[in-house]
Scaffold this motif. Structure first.
Motif, PDB file in Angstrom:
ATOM      1  N   GLU A 124       0.813  -1.208   0.000  1.00 21.27           N
ATOM      2  CA  GLU A 124       0.000   0.000   0.000  1.00 21.27           C
ATOM      3  C   GLU A 124       0.854   1.268   0.000  1.00 21.27           C
ATOM      4  OE1 GLU A 124      -2.860  -0.303   3.193  1.00 21.27           O
ATOM      5  OE2 GLU A 124      -3.361  -2.361   2.638  1.00 21.27           O
ATOM      6  N   SER A 125       2.183   1.118   0.148  1.00 22.84           N
ATOM      7  CA  SER A 125       3.084   2.278   0.138  1.00 22.84           C
ATOM      8  C   SER A 125       3.206   2.795  -1.296  1.00 22.84           C
ATOM      9  CB  SER A 125       4.462   1.876   0.664  1.00 22.84           C
ATOM     10  OG  SER A 125       5.109   1.036  -0.285  1.00 22.84           O
ATOM     11  N   PRO A 126       3.651   4.032  -1.477  1.00 19.45           N
ATOM     12  CA  PRO A 126       3.792   4.553  -2.840  1.00 19.45           C
ATOM     13  C   PRO A 126       4.671   3.679  -3.739  1.00 19.45           C
ATOM     14  CG  PRO A 126       3.965   6.348  -1.271  1.00 19.45           C
ATOM     15  CD  PRO A 126       3.923   5.069  -0.476  1.00 19.45           C
ATOM     16  N   VAL A 127       5.828   3.236  -3.231  1.00 21.88           N
ATOM     17  CA  VAL A 127       6.723   2.405  -4.042  1.00 21.88           C
ATOM     18  C   VAL A 127       6.087   1.036  -4.279  1.00 21.88           C
ATOM     19  CG1 VAL A 127       8.982   1.265  -4.158  1.00 21.88           C
ATOM     20  CG2 VAL A 127       8.817   3.611  -3.306  1.00 21.88           C
ATOM     21  N   GLU A 138      11.475  -3.055 -16.392  1.00 18.79           N
ATOM     22  CA  GLU A 138      10.572  -1.918 -16.580  1.00 18.79           C
ATOM     23  C   GLU A 138      10.963  -0.747 -15.679  1.00 18.79           C
ATOM     24  OE1 GLU A 138       6.338  -2.666 -16.541  1.00 18.79           O
ATOM     25  OE2 GLU A 138       6.619  -4.614 -17.492  1.00 18.79           O
ATOM     26  N   VAL A 139      10.632   0.453 -16.126  1.00 26.20           N
ATOM     27  CA  VAL A 139      10.845   1.668 -15.342  1.00 26.20           C
ATOM     28  C   VAL A 139       9.484   2.110 -14.831  1.00 26.20           C
ATOM     29  CG1 VAL A 139      11.556   4.090 -15.431  1.00 26.20           C
ATOM     30  CG2 VAL A 139      12.884   2.357 -16.653  1.00 26.20           C
ATOM     31  N   VAL A 140       9.409   2.392 -13.534  1.00 25.50           N
ATOM     32  CA  VAL A 140       8.154   2.843 -12.930  1.00 25.50           C
ATOM     33  C   VAL A 140       8.348   4.219 -12.322  1.00 25.50           C
ATOM     34  CG1 VAL A 140       7.214   0.545 -12.479  1.00 25.50           C
ATOM     35  CG2 VAL A 140       8.646   1.625 -10.765  1.00 25.50           C
ATOM     36  N   GLU A 141       7.283   4.992 -12.358  1.00 30.25           N
ATOM     37  CA  GLU A 141       7.281   6.316 -11.758  1.00 30.25           C
ATOM     38  C   GLU A 141       6.536   6.218 -10.447  1.00 30.25           C
ATOM     39  OE1 GLU A 141       5.400   9.766 -13.738  1.00 30.25           O
ATOM     40  OE2 GLU A 141       7.257   9.806 -14.911  1.00 30.25           O
ATOM     41  N   VAL A 142       7.104   6.812  -9.390  1.00 24.89           N
ATOM     42  CA  VAL A 142       6.486   6.749  -8.068  1.00 24.89           C
ATOM     43  C   VAL A 142       6.184   8.169  -7.603  1.00 24.89           C
ATOM     44  CG1 VAL A 142       6.757   5.974  -5.689  1.00 24.89           C
ATOM     45  CG2 VAL A 142       7.841   4.689  -7.537  1.00 24.89           C
ATOM     46  N   GLU A 143       4.913   8.416  -7.304  1.00 29.64           N
ATOM     47  CA  GLU A 143       4.509   9.707  -6.753  1.00 29.64           C
ATOM     48  C   GLU A 143       4.780   9.697  -5.251  1.00 29.64           C
ATOM     49  OE1 GLU A 143       3.112  12.627  -7.746  1.00 29.64           O
ATOM     50  OE2 GLU A 143       3.066  12.117  -9.862  1.00 29.64           O
ATOM     51  N   VAL A 144       5.629  10.609  -4.804  1.00 32.09           N
ATOM     52  CA  VAL A 144       5.911  10.753  -3.374  1.00 32.09           C
ATOM     53  C   VAL A 144       5.706  12.225  -3.019  1.00 32.09           C
ATOM     54  CG1 VAL A 144       7.503   8.802  -3.215  1.00 32.09           C
ATOM     55  CG2 VAL A 144       8.386  11.048  -3.805  1.00 32.09           C
ATOM     56  N   PRO A 145       5.582  12.525  -1.724  1.00 30.24           N
ATOM     57  CA  PRO A 145       5.368  13.930  -1.351  1.00 30.24           C
ATOM     58  C   PRO A 145       6.416  14.892  -1.947  1.00 30.24           C
ATOM     59  CG  PRO A 145       4.992  12.518   0.529  1.00 30.24           C
ATOM     60  CD  PRO A 145       5.513  11.643  -0.574  1.00 30.24           C
ATOM     61  N   ALA A 146       7.640  14.413  -2.130  1.00 31.04           N
ATOM     62  CA  ALA A 146       8.703  15.275  -2.654  1.00 31.04           C
ATOM     63  C   ALA A 146       8.654  15.427  -4.172  1.00 31.04           C
ATOM     64  CB  ALA A 146      10.063  14.734  -2.230  1.00 31.04           C
ATOM     65  N   GLY A 147       7.755  14.701  -4.842  1.00 29.25           N
ATOM     66  CA  GLY A 147       7.670  14.779  -6.300  1.00 29.25           C
ATOM     67  C   GLY A 147       7.585  13.400  -6.916  1.00 29.25           C
TER      68      GLY A 147
END
Length: 157
Positions: A124-127, A138-147
């Motif tokens: 359930e964590s962003p990563v 594969e390359v994944v994009e992770v939305e975190v508070p810092a961007g």
């Protein structure tokens, strides 16, 4: 209302069962003994030992109820359920931070077992959310508070 499913690895299930057993057999007895001793001191209206023991007793009983509910709703992820092709619950993955080049090794677990210090991250964590369902390379994009962070899935172990 349906109770939330608790996703656990077999190790996580064992740890929760051991904690529950310890609370029911050892901790309950210890706190009951503390309450008995505090009562023997006399007036319980101003007895901090008694208050502390009663508070601990309430905490223990609450934790027992929580653990029993979690175990009742447990879904155990077995090792044979974990594939090496796609990131799933129970997968151990090697991720490379594409900005800094650092590599990290994480095991994806249910939120109950999450322990970042032990490299266990929640699904359930962003990563965890970002990499589940993706494949090696594969390359994944992770939305975190810092961007936004970009990780490459180097390996699924």
């Amino acid at each position: 209302m349906k109770e939330k499913e608790t996703i656990l690895t077999s190790d996580g299930l064992k740890k929760l069962e051991e904690e529950l057993e310890n609370l029911k057999t050892v901790k309950r007895r210890e706190v009951a003994q503390r309450i008995k001793q505090a009562i023997e001191f006399g007036d319980i209206s101003e007895n901090s030992e008694y208050e502390d023991a009663k508070n601990e007793q309430a905490f223990i009983e609450g934790r027992i109820i929580t653990l029993e509910k979690m175990l009742r709703n447990a879904k155990v992820i077995e090792n044979e359920d974990v594939g090496k092709d796609t990131v799933t619950l129970g997968s151990t993955v090697v991720l490379k931070d594409l900005e800094f080049g650092d590599e990290f090794k994480y095991t994806i677990v249910g939120s109950v077992e999450a322990d970042p210090d032990a490299n266990k991250i929640s699904n359930e964590s962003p990563v965890g959310k970002a990499i589940i369902g993706h494949k090696k390379g594969e390359v994944v994009e992770v939305e975190v508070p810092a961007g936004k962070l970009e990780y490459k899935i180097v390996d699924i172990l």
